[in-house]
Write a protein that holds these residues in place. Sequence first.
Motif, mmCIF file in Angstrom:
data_model
loop_
_atom_site.group_PDB
_atom_site.id
_atom_site.type_symbol
_atom_site.label_atom_id
_atom_site.label_comp_id
_atom_site.label_asym_id
_atom_site.label_seq_id
_atom_site.Cartn_x
_atom_site.Cartn_y
_atom_site.Cartn_z
ATOM 1 N N ASP A 144 0.803 -1.222 0.000
ATOM 2 C CA ASP A 144 0.000 0.000 0.000
ATOM 3 C C ASP A 144 0.838 1.274 0.000
ATOM 4 N N LYS A 150 1.719 9.039 -2.347
ATOM 5 C CA LYS A 150 1.208 9.877 -1.252
ATOM 6 C C LYS A 150 2.317 10.017 -0.215
ATOM 7 N N LYS A 238 -3.351 -1.906 -6.633
ATOM 8 C CA LYS A 238 -2.985 -0.538 -6.238
ATOM 9 C C LYS A 238 -2.551 0.261 -7.465
ATOM 10 N N ARG A 253 -9.764 6.331 -6.126
ATOM 11 C CA ARG A 253 -8.684 6.045 -5.167
ATOM 12 C C ARG A 253 -9.234 5.954 -3.740
HETATM 13 N N1 GLY Z 1 -3.362 4.327 0.984
HETATM 14 C C1 GLY Z 1 -4.395 4.901 0.243
HETATM 15 C C2 GLY Z 1 -3.934 5.559 -1.005
HETATM 16 O O1 GLY Z 1 -2.798 5.380 -1.404
HETATM 17 O O2 GLY Z 1 -4.698 6.264 -1.605
#
Ligand code: GLY
Length: 375
Positions: A144, A150, A238, A253
């Motif tokens: 993740d 992020k 992801k 997302r």
């Molecule tokens: N962990 C959530 C995202 O990367 O949006």
Amino acid sequence: MTSAVQIVRVADGQAVPYEIQIGAGLLSRAAELIATALGDLPRSVHIVSDTTLAPLYAPAVRESLESAGAKVFLHTIPLGESEKSWQRLEALTDAILANGIERSDALIALGGGVVGDITGLAGALLLRGVSVVQVPTSVLAQVDSSVGGKTAIDTRHGKNLIGAFYSPRLVLCDLSVLSSLPVRELRCGFAEIIKYGLAFDADFFAWLEDKAAILSNPKDSAFAEVLGVAVQKSCQHKARIVADDARDTTGKRALLNLGHTFAHALETTLGHDSQALKHGEAVGLGLVLAARLSESLGMAQAIAEPVMRLNQRLGLPVALSDIGLDASHHDKIVQAMRYDKKTAGGEIHFVLLQAIGQAVFPCTAEQQAVREVLA
Ligand code: GLY
């Protein structure tokens, strides 16, 4: 363990597309892999890690880089969410600047989510952006937080409120490091892996049910291989979501936050650095509560039971009592949800489920319905 390296490409439209490389023994190949991804080996590389993980994993990365001719600096920070602070960001960037850094140099985030977040943000800020390589050493970070760009620190107003979208140039998921993880750390990663099946992929959820006995026993001869497949499958999900909605603006997302509104509220109730509840455990319980709320709102049928069963088999909590909370905490949990980042116009916005493999966002629920699933 298989020595093959699996590659998942992330093309999020924000930056140069990058690869997630998944395989055993990648730490000691860091120089070669970084040079290929960046086009050349940086003159200097700053490894950022925490005081627990640095002695375990930094020597292999350092050795690889130094023998290829790079100058290596190691910066260690204490372990814990409280390190995602302005003070730590200032100290880290100051130390890197004191050592000397050029635009063509790179940072390596070697560790879990905290190291990844603060190093990513330092990378975005230093010289207005230097290359960042994520080398996640927990399951949770591999599936993740290391993917998707992020980066953030926390402030007294809440978690992750100061940050930037800043994609890494390469993610190296070395599966060898996972076999030495404490069982509790492994379980935390399983919660995020279950999330991908539950939110997007009923077949993957069924595969996890099938492999639960292996995943719950690190001594099983098939453990490493099965975990490797689970990490790869999770990274594929992801990567797909991040490519669709890199800036987290369309609601796609946000689906990655299945279970997280409950999880963050549970963490706020117990304290973010609480040893009684780790983030992955909170996510695991959050998945159960999201499934129960989806059922009680009539959005889905018979989904909570399979989630509870899988959680139990993988050692994750299924009820508030499993983490030492009871009815006296319900007010505090509901209050904490009101400060969730997905709250809009005073309404709590949940990611909920129409079925296993079909997450939807945004969904709203009356406080009373939320209280009922906590009970
Ligand atoms: N962990 C959530 C995202 O990367 O949006």
